[in-house]
Write a protein that holds these residues in place. Sequence first.
Motif, PDB file in Angstrom:
ATOM      1  N   LYS A  48       0.816  -1.220   0.000  1.00  0.00           N
ATOM      2  CA  LYS A  48       0.000   0.000   0.000  1.00  0.00           C
ATOM      3  C   LYS A  48       0.849   1.269   0.000  1.00  0.00           C
ATOM      4  CE  LYS A  48      -3.507  -2.337   2.769  1.00  0.00           C
ATOM      5  NZ  LYS A  48      -4.119  -2.395   4.093  1.00  0.00           N
ATOM      6  N   GLY A  49       2.184   1.101   0.069  1.00  0.00           N
ATOM      7  CA  GLY A  49       3.076   2.258   0.099  1.00  0.00           C
ATOM      8  C   GLY A  49       3.284   2.809   1.493  1.00  0.00           C
ATOM      9  N   GLU A  50       2.770   2.108   2.500  1.00  0.00           N
ATOM     10  CA  GLU A  50       2.934   2.563   3.880  1.00  0.00           C
ATOM     11  C   GLU A  50       4.343   2.252   4.373  1.00  0.00           C
ATOM     12  OE1 GLU A  50      -1.577   1.710   5.506  1.00  0.00           O
ATOM     13  OE2 GLU A  50      -0.207   0.014   5.263  1.00  0.00           O
ATOM     14  N   ASP A  51       4.890   3.148   5.154  1.00  0.00           N
ATOM     15  CA  ASP A  51       6.206   2.988   5.769  1.00  0.00           C
ATOM     16  C   ASP A  51       5.990   2.471   7.186  1.00  0.00           C
ATOM     17  OD1 ASP A  51       8.652   3.261   7.031  1.00  0.00           O
ATOM     18  OD2 ASP A  51       8.922   5.362   6.522  1.00  0.00           O
ATOM     19  N   ILE A  52       6.386   1.229   7.425  1.00  0.00           N
ATOM     20  CA  ILE A  52       6.195   0.627   8.743  1.00  0.00           C
ATOM     21  C   ILE A  52       7.570   0.284   9.303  1.00  0.00           C
ATOM     22  CG2 ILE A  52       5.136  -1.261  10.021  1.00  0.00           C
ATOM     23  CD1 ILE A  52       3.014  -1.331   7.777  1.00  0.00           C
ATOM     24  N   PRO A  53       8.060   1.063  10.275  1.00  0.00           N
ATOM     25  CA  PRO A  53       9.382   0.768  10.840  1.00  0.00           C
ATOM     26  C   PRO A  53       9.400  -0.579  11.564  1.00  0.00           C
ATOM     27  CG  PRO A  53       8.547   2.914  11.576  1.00  0.00           C
ATOM     28  CD  PRO A  53       7.430   2.220  10.871  1.00  0.00           C
ATOM     29  N   ILE A  54      10.501  -1.325  11.378  1.00  0.00           N
ATOM     30  CA  ILE A  54      10.623  -2.599  12.077  1.00  0.00           C
ATOM     31  C   ILE A  54      10.981  -2.346  13.539  1.00  0.00           C
ATOM     32  CG2 ILE A  54      11.140  -3.993  10.044  1.00  0.00           C
ATOM     33  CD1 ILE A  54      14.097  -3.873  10.775  1.00  0.00           C
ATOM     34  N   ARG A  55      10.519  -3.248  14.414  1.00  0.00           N
ATOM     35  CA  ARG A  55      10.726  -3.065  15.854  1.00  0.00           C
ATOM     36  C   ARG A  55      11.946  -3.821  16.370  1.00  0.00           C
ATOM     37  NH1 ARG A  55       4.893  -4.923  16.963  1.00  0.00           N
ATOM     38  NH2 ARG A  55       6.137  -6.642  17.711  1.00  0.00           N
ATOM     39  N   HIS A  56      12.552  -4.637  15.523  1.00  0.00           N
ATOM     40  CA  HIS A  56      13.662  -5.485  15.950  1.00  0.00           C
ATOM     41  C   HIS A  56      14.845  -5.331  15.002  1.00  0.00           C
ATOM     42  CE1 HIS A  56       9.974  -7.364  17.520  1.00  0.00           C
ATOM     43  NE2 HIS A  56      10.728  -7.586  18.585  1.00  0.00           N
ATOM     44  N   HIS A  57      16.000  -5.827  15.427  1.00  0.00           N
ATOM     45  CA  HIS A  57      17.169  -5.897  14.561  1.00  0.00           C
ATOM     46  C   HIS A  57      17.078  -7.207  13.768  1.00  0.00           C
ATOM     47  CE1 HIS A  57      18.867  -2.542  16.718  1.00  0.00           C
ATOM     48  NE2 HIS A  57      18.943  -3.219  17.856  1.00  0.00           N
ATOM     49  N   TYR A  58      17.416  -7.146  12.485  1.00  0.00           N
ATOM     50  CA  TYR A  58      17.327  -8.320  11.617  1.00  0.00           C
ATOM     51  C   TYR A  58      18.675  -8.653  10.995  1.00  0.00           C
ATOM     52  CZ  TYR A  58      12.203  -8.197  11.398  1.00  0.00           C
ATOM     53  OH  TYR A  58      10.867  -8.255  11.696  1.00  0.00           O
ATOM     54  N   ARG A  59      18.947  -9.943  10.893  1.00  0.00           N
ATOM     55  CA  ARG A  59      20.022 -10.449  10.034  1.00  0.00           C
ATOM     56  C   ARG A  59      19.347 -11.462   9.125  1.00  0.00           C
ATOM     57  NH1 ARG A  59      23.604 -12.219  13.496  1.00  0.00           N
ATOM     58  NH2 ARG A  59      25.077 -10.504  13.298  1.00  0.00           N
ATOM     59  N   SER A  60      19.544 -11.314   7.818  1.00  0.00           N
ATOM     60  CA  SER A  60      18.880 -12.176   6.849  1.00  0.00           C
ATOM     61  C   SER A  60      19.897 -12.909   5.992  1.00  0.00           C
ATOM     62  CB  SER A  60      17.969 -11.346   5.945  1.00  0.00           C
ATOM     63  OG  SER A  60      17.033 -10.609   6.715  1.00  0.00           O
ATOM     64  N   TYR A  61      19.671 -14.201   5.840  1.00  0.00           N
ATOM     65  CA  TYR A  61      20.535 -15.072   5.044  1.00  0.00           C
ATOM     66  C   TYR A  61      19.792 -15.473   3.781  1.00  0.00           C
ATOM     67  CZ  TYR A  61      23.163 -15.649   9.390  1.00  0.00           C
ATOM     68  OH  TYR A  61      23.890 -15.437  10.536  1.00  0.00           O
ATOM     69  N   TYR A  62      20.398 -15.206   2.640  1.00  0.00           N
ATOM     70  CA  TYR A  62      19.822 -15.571   1.344  1.00  0.00           C
ATOM     71  C   TYR A  62      20.823 -16.490   0.641  1.00  0.00           C
ATOM     72  CZ  TYR A  62      17.069 -11.386   2.352  1.00  0.00           C
ATOM     73  OH  TYR A  62      16.272 -10.439   2.954  1.00  0.00           O
ATOM     74  N   TRP A  63      20.421 -17.743   0.421  1.00  0.00           N
ATOM     75  CA  TRP A  63      21.292 -18.696  -0.264  1.00  0.00           C
ATOM     76  C   TRP A  63      20.938 -18.709  -1.745  1.00  0.00           C
ATOM     77  CZ3 TRP A  63      19.331 -19.708   4.635  1.00  0.00           C
ATOM     78  CH2 TRP A  63      20.282 -19.862   5.640  1.00  0.00           C
ATOM     79  N   PHE A  64      21.959 -18.813  -2.595  1.00  0.00           N
ATOM     80  CA  PHE A  64      21.761 -18.774  -4.035  1.00  0.00           C
ATOM     81  C   PHE A  64      21.232 -20.101  -4.592  1.00  0.00           C
ATOM     82  CE2 PHE A  64      25.549 -15.736  -3.665  1.00  0.00           C
ATOM     83  CZ  PHE A  64      24.716 -14.652  -3.404  1.00  0.00           C
ATOM     84  N   ASP A  65      21.267 -21.170  -3.789  1.00  0.00           N
ATOM     85  CA  ASP A  65      20.833 -22.480  -4.261  1.00  0.00           C
ATOM     86  C   ASP A  65      19.770 -23.114  -3.367  1.00  0.00           C
ATOM     87  OD1 ASP A  65      22.414 -22.979  -2.055  1.00  0.00           O
ATOM     88  OD2 ASP A  65      23.518 -24.632  -2.983  1.00  0.00           O
ATOM     89  N   LYS A  66      19.122 -22.320  -2.531  1.00  0.00           N
ATOM     90  CA  LYS A  66      18.095 -22.842  -1.620  1.00  0.00           C
ATOM     91  C   LYS A  66      16.753 -22.170  -1.904  1.00  0.00           C
ATOM     92  CE  LYS A  66      20.946 -25.284   0.972  1.00  0.00           C
ATOM     93  NZ  LYS A  66      20.929 -26.726   0.927  1.00  0.00           N
ATOM     94  N   ASN A  67      15.687 -22.901  -1.633  1.00  0.00           N
ATOM     95  CA  ASN A  67      14.342 -22.353  -1.808  1.00  0.00           C
ATOM     96  C   ASN A  67      13.796 -21.808  -0.497  1.00  0.00           C
ATOM     97  OD1 ASN A  67      13.615 -22.678  -4.632  1.00  0.00           O
ATOM     98  ND2 ASN A  67      13.968 -24.841  -4.239  1.00  0.00           N
ATOM     99  N   TYR A  68      14.656 -21.084   0.204  1.00  0.00           N
ATOM    100  CA  TYR A  68      14.244 -20.393   1.417  1.00  0.00           C
ATOM    101  C   TYR A  68      15.291 -19.351   1.783  1.00  0.00           C
ATOM    102  CZ  TYR A  68      17.195 -24.115   3.435  1.00  0.00           C
ATOM    103  OH  TYR A  68      18.214 -24.998   3.699  1.00  0.00           O
TER     104      TYR A  68
END
Length: 163
Positions: A48-68
């Motif tokens: 919807k274009g709304e800006d919703i600040p996150i409440r926590h710190h995030y670390r995200s892992y993206y694998w190039f050969d995994k479906n998650y």
Amino acid sequence: MKIGERIQVRACKTDGTVYRSWQATIESVSTDSIVTIAPAGSSVFNIKGEDIPIRHHYRSYYWFDKNYNLLEIFEPEGELFHIYINIASPPEFKDGIMSFKDHELDVSRYLPKPAELIDEDEFIEAAVKYQYSKEFQEKMYAAAEEALELANHWQAKPIPVFP
């Protein structure tokens, strides 16, 4: 892509519709994955274009050969409390933007409880809407089984250090 670089991340529906986007900082890059971080208070824009600040710190892992992809979610004080895994396509890169297609099925683990498969109803709806083949559905459930095992045995790094 290099460590410390800020990138745009887009979570998309199977048809490519962006439903969420945010800026993240690259924490590490290897031949098989990219890891990003985002501090509490970072802006996340929804469909919807709304800006919703996150409440926590995030670390995200993206694998190039995994479906998650996997998120470590930390309390602002630094304690890890949630592991969240999106069953999704590997990330794609175009024009400095990293995107992935979210297939609606997810794994959630609130520590110290065990991981659980969630949003199966959303996956079933998506399977109908986007006409997922039987083989694709089986592949996503297999990825979810792998993700459940991963979430239950995941050893998180300490809270991210933000630039």
